[in-house]
Write a protein that holds these residues in place. Structure first.
Motif, PDB file in Angstrom:
ATOM      1  N   VAL A   1      13.798  -4.121 -16.940  1.00 54.67           N
ATOM      2  CA  VAL A   1      14.459  -4.772 -18.066  1.00 54.67           C
ATOM      3  C   VAL A   1      15.570  -3.904 -18.611  1.00 54.67           C
ATOM      4  O   VAL A   1      16.660  -4.370 -18.920  1.00 54.67           O
ATOM      5  N   ASN A   2      15.307  -2.578 -18.691  1.00 52.85           N
ATOM      6  CA  ASN A   2      16.328  -1.689 -19.235  1.00 52.85           C
ATOM      7  C   ASN A   2      17.557  -1.637 -18.340  1.00 52.85           C
ATOM      8  O   ASN A   2      18.686  -1.551 -18.805  1.00 52.85           O
ATOM      9  N   ASN A   3      17.333  -1.671 -17.011  1.00 48.46           N
ATOM     10  CA  ASN A   3      18.453  -1.542 -16.093  1.00 48.46           C
ATOM     11  C   ASN A   3      19.170  -2.854 -15.829  1.00 48.46           C
ATOM     12  O   ASN A   3      20.363  -2.877 -15.574  1.00 48.46           O
ATOM     13  N   PHE A   4      18.416  -3.955 -15.844  1.00 42.23           N
ATOM     14  CA  PHE A   4      18.998  -5.223 -15.445  1.00 42.23           C
ATOM     15  C   PHE A   4      18.832  -6.303 -16.496  1.00 42.23           C
ATOM     16  O   PHE A   4      19.100  -7.460 -16.240  1.00 42.23           O
ATOM     17  N   GLY A   5      18.372  -5.918 -17.682  1.00 40.73           N
ATOM     18  CA  GLY A   5      17.936  -6.911 -18.645  1.00 40.73           C
ATOM     19  C   GLY A   5      18.987  -7.435 -19.594  1.00 40.73           C
ATOM     20  O   GLY A   5      18.641  -8.098 -20.558  1.00 40.73           O
ATOM     21  N   ARG A   6      20.257  -7.125 -19.373  1.00 40.55           N
ATOM     22  CA  ARG A   6      21.300  -7.695 -20.224  1.00 40.55           C
ATOM     23  C   ARG A   6      22.128  -8.684 -19.425  1.00 40.55           C
ATOM     24  O   ARG A   6      22.647  -8.362 -18.356  1.00 40.55           O
ATOM     25  N   LEU A   7      22.223  -9.868 -19.973  1.00 39.04           N
ATOM     26  CA  LEU A   7      23.046 -10.893 -19.341  1.00 39.04           C
ATOM     27  C   LEU A   7      24.495 -10.633 -19.747  1.00 39.04           C
ATOM     28  O   LEU A   7      24.792 -10.527 -20.940  1.00 39.04           O
ATOM     29  N   PRO A   8      25.414 -10.502 -18.795  1.00 43.15           N
ATOM     30  CA  PRO A   8      26.792 -10.128 -19.128  1.00 43.15           C
ATOM     31  C   PRO A   8      27.460 -11.069 -20.131  1.00 43.15           C
ATOM     32  O   PRO A   8      27.225 -12.276 -20.121  1.00 43.15           O
ATOM     33  N   ILE A   9      28.282 -10.481 -20.997  1.00 43.61           N
ATOM     34  CA  ILE A   9      29.107 -11.262 -21.920  1.00 43.61           C
ATOM     35  C   ILE A   9      30.402 -11.631 -21.191  1.00 43.61           C
ATOM     36  O   ILE A   9      31.116 -10.768 -20.694  1.00 43.61           O
ATOM     37  N   LEU A  10      30.697 -12.917 -21.145  1.00 43.59           N
ATOM     38  CA  LEU A  10      31.907 -13.395 -20.472  1.00 43.59           C
ATOM     39  C   LEU A  10      33.022 -13.728 -21.457  1.00 43.59           C
ATOM     40  O   LEU A  10      34.198 -13.561 -21.146  1.00 43.59           O
ATOM     41  N   THR A  11      32.642 -14.233 -22.637  1.00 43.32           N
ATOM     42  CA  THR A  11      33.621 -14.547 -23.683  1.00 43.32           C
ATOM     43  C   THR A  11      33.034 -14.179 -25.027  1.00 43.32           C
ATOM     44  O   THR A  11      31.910 -14.586 -25.348  1.00 43.32           O
ATOM     45  N   GLU A  12      33.762 -13.405 -25.804  1.00 51.98           N
ATOM     46  CA  GLU A  12      33.322 -13.062 -27.153  1.00 51.98           C
ATOM     47  C   GLU A  12      33.943 -14.014 -28.175  1.00 51.98           C
ATOM     48  O   GLU A  12      34.993 -14.615 -27.937  1.00 51.98           O
ATOM     49  N   LYS A  13      33.282 -14.133 -29.304  1.00 47.98           N
ATOM     50  CA  LYS A  13      33.810 -14.880 -30.452  1.00 47.98           C
ATOM     51  C   LYS A  13      34.129 -16.339 -30.108  1.00 47.98           C
ATOM     52  O   LYS A  13      35.219 -16.850 -30.392  1.00 47.98           O
ATOM     53  N   VAL A  14      33.160 -16.994 -29.484  1.00 50.28           N
ATOM     54  CA  VAL A  14      33.264 -18.439 -29.286  1.00 50.28           C
ATOM     55  C   VAL A  14      33.238 -19.110 -30.650  1.00 50.28           C
ATOM     56  O   VAL A  14      32.545 -18.655 -31.574  1.00 50.28           O
ATOM     57  N   ASP A  15      33.992 -20.173 -30.828  1.00 52.29           N
ATOM     58  CA  ASP A  15      33.946 -20.904 -32.095  1.00 52.29           C
ATOM     59  C   ASP A  15      32.534 -21.437 -32.334  1.00 52.29           C
ATOM     60  O   ASP A  15      31.812 -21.766 -31.384  1.00 52.29           O
ATOM     61  N   ASP A  16      32.137 -21.528 -33.587  1.00 47.28           N
ATOM     62  CA  ASP A  16      30.851 -22.141 -33.904  1.00 47.28           C
ATOM     63  C   ASP A  16      31.025 -23.648 -33.958  1.00 47.28           C
ATOM     64  O   ASP A  16      32.030 -24.152 -34.475  1.00 47.28           O
ATOM     65  N   VAL A  17      30.036 -24.356 -33.444  1.00 44.67           N
ATOM     66  CA  VAL A  17      30.110 -25.822 -33.424  1.00 44.67           C
ATOM     67  C   VAL A  17      30.111 -26.403 -34.827  1.00 44.67           C
ATOM     68  O   VAL A  17      30.477 -27.559 -35.036  1.00 44.67           O
ATOM     69  N   SER A  18      29.745 -25.598 -35.811  1.00 42.72           N
ATOM     70  CA  SER A  18      29.772 -26.056 -37.202  1.00 42.72           C
ATOM     71  C   SER A  18      31.192 -26.371 -37.661  1.00 42.72           C
ATOM     72  O   SER A  18      31.379 -27.072 -38.658  1.00 42.72           O
ATOM     73  N   THR A  19      32.205 -25.870 -36.948  1.00 40.76           N
ATOM     74  CA  THR A  19      33.577 -26.228 -37.284  1.00 40.76           C
ATOM     75  C   THR A  19      33.850 -27.698 -36.980  1.00 40.76           C
ATOM     76  O   THR A  19      34.792 -28.280 -37.518  1.00 40.76           O
ATOM     77  N   ILE A  20      33.026 -28.282 -36.108  1.00 38.51           N
ATOM     78  CA  ILE A  20      33.119 -29.706 -35.788  1.00 38.51           C
ATOM     79  C   ILE A  20      32.160 -30.521 -36.638  1.00 38.51           C
ATOM     80  O   ILE A  20      32.519 -31.547 -37.211  1.00 38.51           O
ATOM     81  N   ASP A  21      30.918 -30.049 -36.697  1.00 34.23           N
ATOM     82  CA  ASP A  21      29.848 -30.779 -37.387  1.00 34.23           C
ATOM     83  C   ASP A  21      29.018 -29.779 -38.171  1.00 34.23           C
ATOM     84  O   ASP A  21      28.301 -28.955 -37.585  1.00 34.23           O
ATOM     85  N   SER A  22      29.123 -29.818 -39.496  1.00 32.45           N
ATOM     86  CA  SER A  22      28.488 -28.815 -40.352  1.00 32.45           C
ATOM     87  C   SER A  22      26.964 -28.866 -40.318  1.00 32.45           C
ATOM     88  O   SER A  22      26.301 -27.947 -40.800  1.00 32.45           O
ATOM     89  N   ARG A  23      26.399 -29.895 -39.736  1.00 30.45           N
ATOM     90  CA  ARG A  23      24.938 -30.015 -39.663  1.00 30.45           C
ATOM     91  C   ARG A  23      24.320 -29.159 -38.553  1.00 30.45           C
ATOM     92  O   ARG A  23      23.103 -28.976 -38.509  1.00 30.45           O
ATOM     93  N   VAL A  24      25.161 -28.646 -37.663  1.00 29.12           N
ATOM     94  CA  VAL A  24      24.683 -27.891 -36.504  1.00 29.12           C
ATOM     95  C   VAL A  24      25.445 -26.574 -36.430  1.00 29.12           C
ATOM     96  O   VAL A  24      26.642 -26.533 -36.712  1.00 29.12           O
ATOM     97  N   GLN A  25      24.757 -25.490 -36.051  1.00 27.32           N
ATOM     98  CA  GLN A  25      25.465 -24.230 -35.875  1.00 27.32           C
ATOM     99  C   GLN A  25      24.865 -23.437 -34.725  1.00 27.32           C
ATOM    100  O   GLN A  25      23.704 -23.601 -34.358  1.00 27.32           O
TER     101      GLN A  25
END
Length: 210
Positions: free
Chosen positions: A25-49
């Motif tokens: 887990v320590n060596n292989f346990g992080r799933l790579p980040i491909l895109t940082e700072k994705v918009d939150d869906v709450s910008t479309i619909d405030s009921r979901v985030q």
């Protein structure tokens, strides 16, 4: 002598197994980040985030009926397996005006499992397009603003995926029309990100208790 050997095996084997998996887990346990700072869906619909949730994100657009089979595959292979984990959710984005069709889909899904962690966000076409573009993937929405692929977005609004996938190289999303892909790839990646957060939580709790 035999008793001592048996006791030694019973004591040492679990420790060895634990260290093996902990190391993995320590060596292989992080799933790579491909895109940082994705918009939150709450910008479309405030009921979901998305913030503070481990999210499986998909796009139904105005093609809800045609995407029903994809939703069923996702429900059976991913949601049923991981839906009980805290902070896990599935979010589907659909166009405004498709609420009735989404209600029908949710009713059908409810016949197969508890759907408390299935959430649906509704937006205008331009809003959905802008939100999707923030994922910054190599995949495109179709003319109905839908797609078979779903994405893993972490609690900090980062898109997670694979940088060394054997078939695609960089893998942004998972094709819900392929049961094999869900079983052979997505299940593993969801396990990794859930384990990552569990380990972080345990570490934080241990640090507080010092």
């Amino acid at each position: 002598m035999k008793k001592k050997v048996v006791l030694a095996v019973l004591f040492i084997l679990p420790v060895v197994v634990y260290l093996f998996f902990a190391s993995g887990v320590n060596n292989f346990g992080r799933l790579p980040i491909l895109t940082e700072k994705v918009d939150d869906v709450s910008t479309i619909d405030s009921r979901v985030q998305l913030k503070n949730k481990i999210t499986i994100l998909g796009f139904l657009g105005n093609n809800v009926e045609a995407m029903q089979g994809n939703a069923f595959n996702l429900n059976q292979k991913i949601y049923k397996r991981f839906g009980e984990f805290n902070d896990f959710q599935i979010v589907m984005v659909a166009t405004e005006g498709s609420e009735a069709k989404v209600d029908e889909l949710k009713t059908e899904l409810g016949k197969l499992s508890n759907v408390d962690k299935w959430h649906f966000a509704f937006g205008e076409e331009s809003e959905i397009t802008a939100f999707y573009n923030s994922l910054d993937t190599n995949l495109e929405l179709d003319d109905n603003l839908s797609m078979p692929h779903v994405f893993i977005v972490d609690k900090d609004l980062s898109l997670r995926g694979r940088t060394d996938d054997e078939d695609e190289g960089i893998k942004y999303g998972f094709d819900t029309s392929s049961v094999a892909e869900l079983n052979n790839k997505m299940v593993d990646d969801v396990k990794i990100i859930l384990a990552e957060y569990r380990l972080a939580l345990k570490k934080n709790n241990a640090d507080r208790s010092k």
